[in-house]
Every structure is written in structure tokens, then in C-alpha cells.
Design a protein around this motif. Structure first.
Motif, PDB file in Angstrom:
ATOM      1  N   MET A   1       0.840  -1.195   0.000  1.00 34.80           N
ATOM      2  CA  MET A   1       0.000   0.000   0.000  1.00 34.80           C
ATOM      3  C   MET A   1       0.876   1.247   0.000  1.00 34.80           C
ATOM      4  N   THR A   2       0.384   2.289  -0.623  1.00 35.02           N
ATOM      5  CA  THR A   2       1.075   3.571  -0.651  1.00 35.02           C
ATOM      6  C   THR A   2       0.024   4.666  -0.552  1.00 35.02           C
ATOM      7  N   LYS A   3       0.460   5.919  -0.531  1.00 31.58           N
ATOM      8  CA  LYS A   3      -0.469   7.034  -0.372  1.00 31.58           C
ATOM      9  C   LYS A   3      -0.629   7.803  -1.685  1.00 31.58           C
ATOM     10  N   ALA A   4      -1.829   8.331  -1.885  1.00 33.31           N
ATOM     11  CA  ALA A   4      -2.116   9.124  -3.076  1.00 33.31           C
ATOM     12  C   ALA A   4      -3.275  10.068  -2.797  1.00 33.31           C
ATOM     13  N   ILE A   5      -3.362  11.112  -3.606  1.00 35.60           N
ATOM     14  CA  ILE A   5      -4.510  12.017  -3.581  1.00 35.60           C
ATOM     15  C   ILE A   5      -5.559  11.478  -4.547  1.00 35.60           C
ATOM     16  N   ARG A   6      -6.795  11.386  -4.074  1.00 40.49           N
ATOM     17  CA  ARG A   6      -7.919  10.962  -4.911  1.00 40.49           C
ATOM     18  C   ARG A   6      -9.064  11.948  -4.724  1.00 40.49           C
ATOM     19  N   PHE A   7      -9.961  12.014  -5.702  1.00 41.16           N
ATOM     20  CA  PHE A   7     -11.177  12.787  -5.494  1.00 41.16           C
ATOM     21  C   PHE A   7     -12.347  12.063  -6.151  1.00 41.16           C
TER      22      PHE A   7
ATOM     23  N   SER B   1       0.909  11.187  -6.056  1.00 41.09           N
ATOM     24  CA  SER B   1       1.022   9.901  -5.371  1.00 41.09           C
ATOM     25  C   SER B   1       2.476   9.653  -5.011  1.00 41.09           C
ATOM     26  N   GLN B   2       2.685   8.727  -4.089  1.00 42.00           N
ATOM     27  CA  GLN B   2       4.054   8.347  -3.730  1.00 42.00           C
ATOM     28  C   GLN B   2       4.647   7.395  -4.750  1.00 42.00           C
ATOM     29  N   VAL B   3       3.852   6.437  -5.191  1.00 43.60           N
ATOM     30  CA  VAL B   3       4.292   5.422  -6.148  1.00 43.60           C
ATOM     31  C   VAL B   3       3.146   5.165  -7.110  1.00 43.60           C
TER      32      VAL B   3
ATOM     33  N   SER C   1       7.126  28.189  -9.721  1.00 42.93           N
ATOM     34  CA  SER C   1       6.570  26.840  -9.663  1.00 42.93           C
ATOM     35  C   SER C   1       6.333  26.371  -8.242  1.00 42.93           C
ATOM     36  N   THR C   2       5.368  25.459  -8.109  1.00 42.29           N
ATOM     37  CA  THR C   2       4.986  24.861  -6.840  1.00 42.29           C
ATOM     38  C   THR C   2       5.080  23.352  -6.968  1.00 42.29           C
ATOM     39  N   VAL C   3       5.639  22.690  -5.941  1.00 45.78           N
ATOM     40  CA  VAL C   3       5.752  21.231  -5.977  1.00 45.78           C
ATOM     41  C   VAL C   3       5.215  20.623  -4.698  1.00 45.78           C
ATOM     42  N   LEU C   4       4.837  19.347  -4.814  1.00 42.29           N
ATOM     43  CA  LEU C   4       4.483  18.529  -3.663  1.00 42.29           C
ATOM     44  C   LEU C   4       5.647  17.577  -3.406  1.00 42.29           C
ATOM     45  N   VAL C   5       6.011  17.419  -2.128  1.00 39.51           N
ATOM     46  CA  VAL C   5       7.085  16.513  -1.757  1.00 39.51           C
ATOM     47  C   VAL C   5       6.465  15.149  -1.464  1.00 39.51           C
ATOM     48  N   ALA C   6       6.809  14.168  -2.295  1.00 41.09           N
ATOM     49  CA  ALA C   6       6.187  12.851  -2.163  1.00 41.09           C
ATOM     50  C   ALA C   6       6.833  12.016  -1.080  1.00 41.09           C
TER      51      ALA C   6
ATOM     52  N   VAL D   1       7.019   3.762 -10.829  1.00 40.88           N
ATOM     53  CA  VAL D   1       7.871   4.905 -10.494  1.00 40.88           C
ATOM     54  C   VAL D   1       7.591   5.338  -9.059  1.00 40.88           C
ATOM     55  N   ARG D   2       8.663   5.498  -8.280  1.00 42.25           N
ATOM     56  CA  ARG D   2       8.548   6.084  -6.943  1.00 42.25           C
ATOM     57  C   ARG D   2       8.882   7.567  -7.056  1.00 42.25           C
ATOM     58  N   HIS D   3       7.896   8.420  -6.754  1.00 34.86           N
ATOM     59  CA  HIS D   3       8.066   9.856  -6.929  1.00 34.86           C
ATOM     60  C   HIS D   3       8.912  10.485  -5.819  1.00 34.86           C
ATOM     61  N   SER D   4       9.651  11.491  -6.191  1.00 39.41           N
ATOM     62  CA  SER D   4      10.330  12.337  -5.216  1.00 39.41           C
ATOM     63  C   SER D   4       9.617  13.680  -5.100  1.00 39.41           C
TER      64      SER D   4
END
Length: 323
Positions: A1-7, A95-97, A318-323, A33-36
Motif C-alpha cells: 500500500m502507498t499514499k495518493a490524492i484521490r477525489f 502519489s508516492q508510487v 513553480s509549486t511542488v508537492l514533496v512525495a 515509479v517512486r516519486h520524489s
């Protein structure tokens, strides 16, 4: 399991949910892919609000960087351990992955860190297709570019300077004007107190400009058309203030204006062309002609706050999210 944004429904930023998701093994033609870092783009807001329709429930985002953890059968030009970025594909970058098509992944040069790349992939490729394909600039032109201190705008300022293009950029505050000028914007127009069309005519000795790049939309349409030379080109590449709806007869009365509403996906195919676009962008970065770093960062779980800041025009660059 990993974390992600959903709507699960469209609406305000509060519809975004941070939840557990299951990520499996990549199938044929896929990679995991594992996001950074995940980039935040205004287009993400269009999807969240339903302005760009998509099936729900859904993930969000198409722009991120990270490292390849696994590849499926048939993937030959992407390997485990490769640092990659991407700007197209199915939604789900928040998402993280994730597992996704391998043919949209762009290998990152060693000299460009993940954090830098996260501010470059979508935004830099957008500047590339606007300046090099939609209305190809050759150098020496004077252009009008709206939202010059935005994520794409600051890269566009530097790209224009590198090409010898005189850029007139609109901004909302004096602070943003100073930042745009520091990045290569020749002239700035502060829209809260200056008339756009009047200033453009003053700067160009009454001639106007051959092209306007307008990502704002409804609020700037009339001014943009009034800035153009006869047979000039109006590039409507965004609608942050609302959709562009107008009587096409205006194109004739304003000087036989050309109007285009381009979409990235039509300018990056086939894959070899996308990689050539990225190579041109990366060459500018590695040579120091374009410098880009995220100016705002949020944790992945704080994606809703990032959207509120972007919609409230509280961001620069620019704006980023840290995964």
C-alpha cells in the motif's frame, strides 16, 4: 500500500482526499515509479473543478519526477534505477508510487536534480512548444506574454532572453514585476494599475506585437486582441480567469487575427519528438541559460493547500508537492 490524492466529486480544494492505494507490478509496456517531487499545475485545478472532464473517482496530476522501481515486459529504453520525469499520461501523479506507461517517461540528465526537474518538465516543455512550435520565434521579435511571473512564465522569460526576443510580460504586483525582469522579461505591465493595450502600443511605438501568449483567458482577451498587429497571432494557452467565449467576427475587425488554442498532447508526439523537446530544454538548463527551482513546496498530504495558494494568486514561479 502507498499514499495518493484521490477525489470522488468535482469542486473546491476540499474534495481532495489523501488515502491509501494499492500499487501492483507493471504490466507489458509499463513501469513503476517512486516519486520524489510532484509538480502542481493550473491544469490540475481544471480537472479538480470539472472544467476538464474525467471519469470519477480519479487520481490527479500528470507531472512528476522520481526513480524507476520496476519495468514490465517489452520495456527496453527505461531501466530500473533510472531517474525520470513525465508530463503526460493517465491522471495520478499526486502519489508516492504509481504504475504507468513507460513510453511517456523522460530520462533526466545527471546534472539536473529531481527538485529542479520537478519545476521544469511540464513548464519548460510548455515554453518550448509555445515558442518553438505554436508560433516559432526566430529572435528579434517583441512579444506579449501574460502571467510572466508564473511557473511557465519565469521559464518563458529566460527562454525569450536566450533567443534574443523582447518580452513584454503582464504581472499582478510590483513584486512579481521585479522577479519577471530579473529572469529576463524586458518590459513589465502591472495589470492592477496599468492599461495593457495602451502600454504595449507605447512600448512598440504604436505597432503592436506579432503574437500574444495568453494563459489568463476571459479577463485579458480583449486587451490581448488590441495589442496585436494586423494578421497577428493570438495564442490562447490557458483560461485561469475563465473560458474564452467571443464573437469570431472580432478576429476580422481587430485586423484579421489568427487564433489558436493549443494543447500540449498535440505537440509532443511521437516519443522521439518529445525527447528532442526535452533535450533542447535540458541543454538550456545545463548551459545556465534557464534556471528554475520550486518557489513553494507542500507535503503531498497538503495538496489542497497548494491548490488554494495557486488559485488565490499567492504563488510565484513553480509549486511542488514533496512525495
Amino acid at each position: 500500500m502507498t499514499k495518493a490524492i484521490r477525489f470522488y466529486e468535482t469542486g473546491g480544494a476540499d474534495v481532495l482526499q489523501f488515502e491509501d492505494v494499492e500499487v501492483g507490478e507493471p504490466g507489458a509496456g509499463e513501469a513503476r515509479v517512486r516519486h520524489s517531487f510532484v509538480a502542481v499545475n493550473f491544469a490540475d485545478i481544471y480537472f479538480r473543478t470539472g472544467f476538464y472532464p474525467q471519469a470519477l473517482p480519479s487520481g490527479l496530476g500528470t507531472d512528476a519526477v522520481g526513480v524507476v522501481e520496476a519495468v514490465g515486459p517489452g520495456v527496453t529504453d527505461i531501466r530500473v534505477g533510472d531517474r525520470v520525469g513525465y508530463l503526460v499520461g493517465p491522471p495520478g501523479a499526486y502519489s508516492q508510487v504509481r504504475v504507468m506507461p513507460a513510453n511517456v517517461l523522460i530520462p533526466l540528465p545527471d546534472g539536473i536534480p529531481d527538485r529542479t526537474a520537478a519545476s521544469l518538465i511540464m513548464k519548460g516543455m510548455t515554453a518550448q512548444y509555445l515558442f518553438r512550435q505554436v508560433f516559432p520565434l526566430k529572435g528579434g521579435e517583441t512579444i506579449l506574454y501574460h502571467a510572466a511571473a508564473g511557473g511557465v512564465g519565469l521559464i518563458a522569460c529566460q527562454w525569450a532572453r536566450a533567443m534574443g526576443v523582447t518580452m513584454i510580460g503582464t504581472v499582478s504586483t510590483d513584486e512579481k514585476a521585479a522577479i519577471a525582469k530579473a529572469n529576463g522579461c524586458t518590459h513589465t505591465i502591472v495589470t492592477s494599475r496599468e492599461n495593457i493595450a495602451k502600454r504595449v502600443r507605447e512600448i512598440t511605438d504604436g505597432k503592436g506585437v506579432p503574437v500574444v501568449y495568453d494563459s489568463v483567458g476571459k479577463d485579458t482577451l480583449e486587451a490581448s486582441l488590441d495589442c496585436l498587429q494586423q494578421r497577428g497571432t493570438m495564442v490562447s494557452n490557458g483560461t485561469s480567469s475563465g473560458p474564452v467565449i467571443f464573437n469570431t467576427g472580432l478576429l476580422a475587425t481587430k485586423g484579421s487575427i489568427w487564433f489558436t488554442r493549443p494543447a500540449m498532447r498535440h505537440y509532443i508526439e511521437p516519443r522521439a519528438h518529445m525527447l528532442d523537446m526535452a533535450r533542447e530544454l535540458f541543454d538550456h538548463v545545463l548551459a545556465g541559460r534557464i534556471v528554475s527551482e520550486p518557489r513553494q513546496s507542500f507535503a503531498l498530504a497538503e495538496a489542497a493547500d497548494a491548490h488554494r495558494a495557486l488559485e488565490g494568486r499567492q504563488t510565484i514561479g513553480s509549486t511542488v508537492l514533496v512525495a
